[in-house]
Design an enzyme around this catalytic site. Structure first.
Site, PDB file in Angstrom:
ATOM      1  N   ALA A 221     -20.804  -8.034  16.814  1.00 21.20           N
ATOM      2  CA  ALA A 221     -20.036  -9.144  17.390  1.00 21.20           C
ATOM      3  C   ALA A 221     -20.216  -9.211  18.904  1.00 21.20           C
ATOM      4  O   ALA A 221     -19.886 -10.214  19.520  1.00 21.20           O
ATOM      5  CB  ALA A 221     -18.561  -8.989  17.035  1.00 21.20           C
ATOM      6  N   GLU A 280     -13.470  -7.038  35.582  1.00 20.28           N
ATOM      7  CA  GLU A 280     -14.510  -7.421  34.638  1.00 20.28           C
ATOM      8  C   GLU A 280     -15.710  -6.474  34.611  1.00 20.28           C
ATOM      9  O   GLU A 280     -15.821  -5.561  35.419  1.00 20.28           O
ATOM     10  CB  GLU A 280     -14.988  -8.839  34.949  1.00 20.28           C
ATOM     11  CG  GLU A 280     -13.885  -9.863  34.711  1.00 20.28           C
ATOM     12  CD  GLU A 280     -14.401 -11.275  34.723  1.00 20.28           C
ATOM     13  OE1 GLU A 280     -15.445 -11.532  34.108  1.00 20.28           O
ATOM     14  OE2 GLU A 280     -13.763 -12.126  35.366  1.00 20.28           O
ATOM     15  N   HIS A 388     -30.557 -17.251  24.123  1.00 16.70           N
ATOM     16  CA  HIS A 388     -29.113 -16.929  24.139  1.00 16.70           C
ATOM     17  C   HIS A 388     -28.889 -15.590  24.838  1.00 16.70           C
ATOM     18  O   HIS A 388     -27.947 -15.440  25.624  1.00 16.70           O
ATOM     19  CB  HIS A 388     -28.619 -16.890  22.683  1.00 16.70           C
ATOM     20  CG  HIS A 388     -27.144 -16.714  22.501  1.00 16.70           C
ATOM     21  ND1 HIS A 388     -26.190 -17.393  23.238  1.00 16.70           N
ATOM     22  CD2 HIS A 388     -26.433 -15.919  21.637  1.00 16.70           C
ATOM     23  CE1 HIS A 388     -24.969 -17.029  22.836  1.00 16.70           C
ATOM     24  NE2 HIS A 388     -25.088 -16.135  21.867  1.00 16.70           N
TER      25      HIS A 388
HETATM   26  C1  LIG Z   1     -16.386  -4.869  25.338  1.00 16.57           C
HETATM   27  C2  LIG Z   1     -16.969  -6.258  25.397  1.00 16.57           C
HETATM   28  C3  LIG Z   1     -16.237  -7.272  25.999  1.00 16.57           C
HETATM   29  C4  LIG Z   1     -16.746  -8.574  26.063  1.00 16.57           C
HETATM   30  N1  LIG Z   1     -15.983  -9.565  26.627  1.00 16.57           N
HETATM   31  C5  LIG Z   1     -16.430 -10.844  26.603  1.00 16.57           C
HETATM   32  C6  LIG Z   1     -15.611 -11.918  27.081  1.00 16.57           C
HETATM   33  O1  LIG Z   1     -14.461 -11.720  27.480  1.00 16.57           O
HETATM   34  N2  LIG Z   1     -16.127 -13.185  27.050  1.00 16.57           N
HETATM   35  C7  LIG Z   1     -17.390 -13.435  26.569  1.00 16.57           C
HETATM   36  O2  LIG Z   1     -17.813 -14.603  26.550  1.00 16.57           O
HETATM   37  N3  LIG Z   1     -18.189 -12.447  26.116  1.00 16.57           N
HETATM   38  C8  LIG Z   1     -17.723 -11.159  26.116  1.00 16.57           C
HETATM   39  N4  LIG Z   1     -18.523 -10.158  25.639  1.00 16.57           N
HETATM   40  C9  LIG Z   1     -19.912 -10.457  25.275  1.00 16.57           C
HETATM   41  C10 LIG Z   1     -20.052 -11.181  23.965  1.00 16.57           C
HETATM   42  O3  LIG Z   1     -19.398 -10.475  22.950  1.00 16.57           O
HETATM   43  C11 LIG Z   1     -21.528 -11.337  23.602  1.00 16.57           C
HETATM   44  O4  LIG Z   1     -22.164 -12.131  24.580  1.00 16.57           O
HETATM   45  C12 LIG Z   1     -21.765 -11.912  22.222  1.00 16.57           C
HETATM   46  O5  LIG Z   1     -23.133 -12.216  22.087  1.00 16.57           O
HETATM   47  C13 LIG Z   1     -20.964 -13.154  21.966  1.00 16.57           C
HETATM   48  O6  LIG Z   1     -21.117 -13.527  20.626  1.00 16.57           O
HETATM   49  P1  LIG Z   1     -21.977 -14.814  20.227  1.00 16.57           P
HETATM   50  O7  LIG Z   1     -23.390 -14.494  20.643  1.00 16.57           O
HETATM   51  O8  LIG Z   1     -21.810 -14.867  18.745  1.00 16.57           O
HETATM   52  O9  LIG Z   1     -21.398 -15.958  20.957  1.00 16.57           O
HETATM   53  C14 LIG Z   1     -18.026  -8.851  25.531  1.00 16.57           C
HETATM   54  C15 LIG Z   1     -18.748  -7.830  24.904  1.00 16.57           C
HETATM   55  C16 LIG Z   1     -18.223  -6.553  24.810  1.00 16.57           C
HETATM   56  C17 LIG Z   1     -19.000  -5.493  24.084  1.00 16.57           C
END
Ligand SMILES: Cc1cc2nc3c(=O)[nH]c(=O)nc-3n(C[C@H](O)[C@H](O)[C@H](O)COP(=O)(O)O)c2cc1C
Ligand SMILES: [Mn+2]
Length: 506
Positions: A221, A280, A388
């Site tokens: 995820a 962050e 992406h």
């Molecule tokens: C601990 C952690 C915290 C994260 N926090 C965020 C966040 O607050 N906002 C965000 O857009 N991505 C955040 N990410 C990154 C996304 O999870 C990542 O980019 C992922 O690819 C998003 O899923 P998607 O590709 O299905 O959109 C975080 C990842 C991790 C491991």
């Protein structure tokens, strides 16, 4: 019966860390406001075992908090042990081995989740007035934060209105009220894309959030897989067996059956509330709160004595670097390979806070392409900065494959001794990128473009398939017999096992 193992069962993952001495069961009372986070911060910064807080002031008895679930380990030879446990791999797993496993699963057939009737996450079902997020030890992570964060190490579950695509994604969520959360759903991220599809229909987005999820699912995820790819099927392929899921109580979504805590409800189509700031991933805190969507919680289900995991984001090394950075590395490497580029490995150095990706170039294959430096930089930018995964990383460093890019000491050495000022930097001012990067100008933040570059640490002879001279180090400056004697006698000289280094050259 529920499925077991550290990859597909969070409770087993925690038990495994405790047994291995890489987590500590803390029984004394700890305040979830700042104290638990301060302990966790010090754990990251000292590579201490992960803290499992079992006695939290103000929380329901038995409710627990786990800090630094994927922090680096101080156990010699097991730096990536907690990360590896997310995938059921041995604690001595190397980054290269892990990346190849993640990439192999991207090319395997997805293994769809298996629906089961019930599971540990249904041991306690809270509806109506019983829905109260204050029962949980919701931590205040940094003094400067605008609120307390429930979801720093959990994932959102949403599905497209036509049901074709289920998205599991990590994105932070702040406590807004006893039954509401607030947090970002960026339009470039899949949570934001699917939320937008429901908004266009004028409907609320059915939503769930999974906390204390199967570790492999959490990692997936946090991985930039392409749009329309359901992370649940990827996890099945990665773990080698389907994830067991159960139906939510209220909104026909499916969540991993052995999760610690599940929040379910809907995302408002139009309501927003101020969120943040929060310390962050890049190591800084934004100045002001921003309006973000509000998430309404209609039901909570949880295991007995639930464990809420938390990431205390900030300066490296925390989970944004170990999980997000590693998953970006795998997706980016796969992208570069798919585009036929002569790459050996790609790695988001944890110390660079997901603000750079280092790519080692297979210089023999590079020579065969006939590309010059500009041509290679343009090809890398065209491949990554439109993907992406590449949207997330503003800088790409190119180095020859005599550098082990997972060893930041070697990357710094290459940057210092090989990057040529004035000629080695290729900016891409039109490339789209994540607007959170700290050094962006206000105009770049507004337009969502620029501040991106390919930085070459390649030397002219690399383009002819050669490296410069012989480096002076343990592996190149001594004959094999001497090296072997030193390794064999290491303990006899009186040394403990080395904490770091000592690996083979790249
Ligand atoms: C601990 C952690 C915290 C994260 N926090 C965020 C966040 O607050 N906002 C965000 O857009 N991505 C955040 N990410 C990154 C996304 O999870 C990542 O980019 C992922 O690819 C998003 O899923 P998607 O590709 O299905 O959109 C975080 C990842 C991790 C491991
Ligand atoms: Mn996705």
């Amino acid at each position: 019966m529920t499925q077991h193992g550290s990859a597909l069962n969070f409770r087993d993952f925690v038990d495994g860390l405790l047994t291995a001495g890489d987590a500590i069961d803390i029984r004394r009372p700890v305040d979830p406001l700042l104290e638990a986070a301060a302990v966790t911060r010090r754990v990251y910064e000292t590579r201490s075992p992960a803290p499992l807080f079992a006695n939290l002031l103000g929380a329901a008895p038995g409710f627990r908090l786990l800090g630094a679930p994927a922090g680096l380990s101080g156990v010699p030879g097991q730096t990536y042990g907690r990360l590896a446990a997310h995938f059921g791999l041995a604690p001595g797993t190397t980054p290269r081995h892990l990346l190849e496993k993640l990439i192999a699963a991207m090319h395997a057939e997805p293994v769809a989740p298996r629906v089961v009737d019930s599971g540990p996450c249904k041991e306690h079902v809270l509806r109506g007035d019983a829905v109260d997020l204050e029962r949980f030890p919701v931590p205040l992570l940094h003094e400067q934060d605008g609120g307390r964060y429930v979801g720093t190490y959990g994932f959102h579950v949403v599905r497209t209105p036509d049901g074709r695509w289920t998205s599991w994604s990590v994105s932070r969520s702040m406590l807004h009220g006893p039954r509401t959360l607030v947090g970002p759903a960026m339009p470039q991220q899949h949570l934001g894309m699917i939320h937008q599809m429901w908004r266009e229909r004028g409907e609320a987005t059915p939503w769930a959030m999974v906390l204390g999820a199967p570790p492999a699912a959490l990692a997936a995820a946090g991985m930039p897989l392409p749009a329309e790819v359901s992370e649940d099927g990827y996890v099945g392929a990665l773990a080698g067996s389907p994830v067991e899921v159960v139906r939510t109580e209220t909104n026909d979504l499916y969540v991993p059956a052995n999760s610690e805590i599940v929040l379910e409800g809907w995302i408002s189509p139009d309501e927003t509330a101020p969120e943040g700031p929060m310390g962050e991933y890049h190591g800084y805190t934004a100045a002001d709160p921003k309006p973000q969507p509000v998430f309404h919680v209609e039901a909570i289900t949880h295991r007995t004595d639930p464990i809420l995991p938390m990431c205390v984001a900030g300066r490296p090394t925390e989970e944004n670097h170990t999980i997000w950075g590693t998953m970006i590395s795998a997706a980016a490497l796969d992208q570069l390979r798919a585009d036929g580029l002569p790459v050996d490995l790609a790695w988001c150095s944890y110390e660079a806070a997901t603000c750079w990706l280092v790519v080692s170039v297979d210089i023999r294959r590079l020579a065969a392409t006939g590309l010059d430096e500009r041509g290679l930089a343009d090809a890398v930018a065209a491949s990554l900065f439109t993907s992406h995964a590449g949207w997330l990383v503003p800088k790409v460093l190119l180095v020859a494959d005599d550098i082990d890019i997972t060893d930041t000491d070697q990357v710094v050495w290459a940057l210092a001794t090989r990057y040529h000022p004035g000629t080695g930097e290729y900016p891409y001012p039109d490339a789209p990128g994540i607007p959170l990067v700290p050094y962006l100008t206000p105009e770049e933040v507004r337009s969502g473009r620029g501040g991106k570059a390919v930085i070459s640490c390649l030397l002219p002879e690399n383009f002819e398939g050669r490296t410069r001279g012989i480096p002076t180090d343990f592996h190149h400056s001594y004959p094999p017999a001497i090296r072997q004697r030193v390794l064999d006698n290491w303990a006899d000289y009186g040394f403990p096992a080395p904490v770091r280094g000592g690996g083979a050259p790249a």
